[in-house]
Each structure stands twice: as C-alpha cells, then as structure tokens.
Write a protein that holds these residues in place. Structure first.
Motif, PDB file in Angstrom:
ATOM      1  N   GLY A 191     -51.505  24.437  53.020  1.00 35.32           N
ATOM      2  CA  GLY A 191     -52.159  24.810  51.758  1.00 35.32           C
ATOM      3  C   GLY A 191     -51.511  24.255  50.502  1.00 35.32           C
ATOM      4  N   LYS A 192     -50.672  23.225  50.646  1.00 39.65           N
ATOM      5  CA  LYS A 192     -49.958  22.662  49.488  1.00 39.65           C
ATOM      6  C   LYS A 192     -50.926  22.099  48.443  1.00 39.65           C
ATOM      7  CE  LYS A 192     -47.558  19.805  52.070  1.00 39.65           C
ATOM      8  NZ  LYS A 192     -48.004  20.212  53.414  1.00 39.65           N
ATOM      9  N   LYS A 193     -51.875  21.279  48.895  1.00 40.55           N
ATOM     10  CA  LYS A 193     -52.816  20.653  47.961  1.00 40.55           C
ATOM     11  C   LYS A 193     -53.669  21.703  47.258  1.00 40.55           C
ATOM     12  CE  LYS A 193     -53.223  16.075  50.035  1.00 40.55           C
ATOM     13  NZ  LYS A 193     -54.120  15.087  50.686  1.00 40.55           N
ATOM     14  N   MET A 194     -54.092  22.702  48.001  1.00 35.76           N
ATOM     15  CA  MET A 194     -54.934  23.755  47.427  1.00 35.76           C
ATOM     16  C   MET A 194     -54.181  24.513  46.339  1.00 35.76           C
ATOM     17  SD  MET A 194     -56.660  26.972  49.427  1.00 35.76           S
ATOM     18  CE  MET A 194     -55.066  27.445  50.093  1.00 35.76           C
ATOM     19  N   LEU A 195     -52.929  24.890  46.617  1.00 40.40           N
ATOM     20  CA  LEU A 195     -52.144  25.631  45.625  1.00 40.40           C
ATOM     21  C   LEU A 195     -51.830  24.779  44.398  1.00 40.40           C
ATOM     22  CD1 LEU A 195     -49.713  27.623  47.955  1.00 40.40           C
ATOM     23  CD2 LEU A 195     -51.419  28.604  46.411  1.00 40.40           C
TER      24      LEU A 195
END
Length: 330
Positions: free
Chosen positions: A39-43
C-alpha cells in the motif's frame, strides 16, 4: 482514489499523517517501507492529495480541482520519478526529474511533491545527488521514497527522512475486504487471505488472478509426490512450471508456505494454524519424514532460488537445483 477511511489497516501511519497535516508539521522527506503490494503508492498518493487539497483538511475532499487532478495523475505539482533501465535509477534520472526541477516553484498548490517508487534501485551516485537536495530542500518540497528494502538506502539518506514502516494487515480485515468489497466467495477469500500473509495488495492480486488456483494445484502435486519422482519426471514438472515464469515468485512462495506448514506442524502438532488445511494428511506425513535441518535447508534454498532468478541465472538450472534439494530433504 477515495480517502484514508477506505484504507484497510495502517491506522498508525494514517494517524501520523493526519496529525502532521493538522499541526502543519509536514516533513520534507519520507520513506515508506513495505513489501510489494503493501500500500505504499496508495498512502503516498493520499498524503499528496491531502497536502494539495483546496479544502485544506486532514483527508482529501475528492471534489476540488486539485484532488481530481491528483487522482487522475495529472497534477502539475505531483511528480512521479521514472527510470528507463529496469533495475536502476541513475544519477541522471534523479538530477533531471528531481534536483533540477525542484528549484521551480509549485505551479498551483502550496507544495511540490516528488514520489520515487522502488527508491532502493537508486545507484550510490543517484543517492548522493538526492542527498544534496535533502540537505537543503525548498520550503515547498516534499519527497516520498517508496521502497521494499530501506536498508539499501544510504544511512545519510535515511537519517534525513521520516521512516514510515508498513506492517502486515490482520487476516480478518483482509478476508472482510475481499468478501465485502470484491465479492469474493468465502472459500476463495480464505485461501487468498492465507497465502497473502498480511499483504492486502497480494490478497487482491491472488483473488483476481486467473492462474493462482492452477499454480497452487501444480505445487501441491509436485510436493506430495516429489520424494518418489524420477529425475525425468522432475524435469517435466519444471517445464510445466515455465508456464508460470512471470509468476514464479508466487510459485516459490506457495512452496515456502507448504514447508512452513510442515515445520509448524512438526514443532506444535497443531493443525489450526496450517494454511494448506485441505492437505493436512500430506503435511503430517512430510513432518514425520523430514528433519528440522532438512526443512530449514529447503527454506534457505527457496530464498537462494529467488535471489538467483532475480539475477537472471538460468531458470531451468535454478529450479532443478531447488527440486533436487526438496527431493533429498523433504
């Protein structure tokens, strides 16, 4: 994109982000560290969207012009650093897309945001070039470094960034999301949740994969009977395995989970924590036959196989060595 309310897990990171925004204490640089699919890109995108939102709240409004631009990937003040070489972010990539550009003030928002996916691929020269910017960043600049391996970044880089570590998400939250949001049947949600090992992105990918069931069945057939297979039969299994060459990490992860099940049952005799619940009799049989040392050797060989395949060592050779190790020790 939605809002932070739509994010499953990572409550501590979301709370930190919102507190930083509310208190106007946003750092110039962040490292989001977590495995692929965590979820790095989403956060990072939600953080960027919040910083640029015209409503100036602690979460994006999703209605203003800025939010719509960020959501569609067209905001002029959100720059995703790209790289042409597949396994390297060069010093030129950092200089041209970040260092040289960062001196230009934001076009329309209060911040200018740079997001660097796979930041651990930066060469030492690229990291040193970035370091110069991190030492004296403009007031309006915020840099997000997304990485699976923060330890590959120079200590001088990490010491100038706020580290946000993405933890595994609880199984019940993943299962609930798959069933309620993606309408995955309960039996399939159970399997995908078990194999995802706390990784929401992986759970979603497995749930939507056309091949996951096939790969799992192929691995089960191999591991149940490899002990009695002739070399020619193992070679045929490896040739079939080449069908899933693009998803080979999933193939290897399934083998790893099988042997973790074997190790777990051997140590505890508890079947409740086993992932391969439909293969309990085979897991029990292998646990009886295998030694602790043999299982550990197989798990180590799986890690070596992943490393070798990442380094483009011959596929068939790597898989043959792995299968022989499993045959001798499983």
């Amino acid at each position: 994109m939605g809002s932070f309310k739509d994010v499953v897990g990572h409550k501590n990171i979301i709370e930190y982000i919102q507190n930083a925004v509310n208190a106007n204490k946003v750092s110039h640089a962040y490292i989001l560290n977590g495995e692929r699919g965590s979820g790095k890109k989403m956060l990072a995108t939600l953080f960027a969207e919040t910083l640029l939102c015209e409503e100036q709240g602690s979460s994006p409004c999703n209605k203003c012009h800025s939010c719509k631009q960020t959501d569609s990937g067209n905001h002029p003040d959100v720059i995703w650093v790209q790289h042409e070489k597949p396994n390297t972010i060069s010093v030129d990539d950092i200089r041209t897309q970040l260092n040289n550009d960062i001196e230009i003030k934001p076009y329309q928002g209060p911040y200018k945001i740079y997001i660097v996916p796979e930041a651990d691929l930066m060469t030492t020269q690229a990291q040193n070039a970035l370091l110069k910017t991190l030492e004296e960043p403009p007031e309006y600049a915020v840099i997000f470094l997304l990485t699976e391996n923060a330890e590959k970044l120079l200590p001088t880089i990490t010491s100038r960034c706020v580290m946000l570590k993405l933890r595994n998400i609880r199984d019940k939250l993943i299962r609930k999301y798959l069933m309620e949001k993606l309408e995955v049947p309960d039996y399939k949600a159970d399997i995908c949740t078990a194999f995802a090992q706390g990784n929401m992105g992986k759970a979603i990918m497995l749930a939507q994969s056309e091949h996951f069931g096939e790969i799992r069945d192929e691995v089960v057939q191999l591991l149940k009977y490899i002990h009695d297979m002739e070399i020619s039969e193992i070679e045929k299994a490896i040739k079939r395995c080449q069908t899933y060459k693009l998803e080979i990490n999933d193939y290897l992860d399934i083998i790893m989970i099988w042997y973790r099940d074997v190790l777990l049952y051997k140590a505890t005799k508890d079947v409740n924590e086993i992932v391969f619940k439909d293969q309990v009799s085979s897991i029990k049989e292998q646990a009886t036959r295998s030694s602790y040392e043999g299982i550990e050797l197989i798990l180590e060989s799986l890690e070596k196989a992943k490393t070798r395949l990442d380094a483009n060592v011959n596929f068939e050779l790597v898989m043959e060595l792995l299968c022989l190790t499993i045959k001798e020790n499983g």
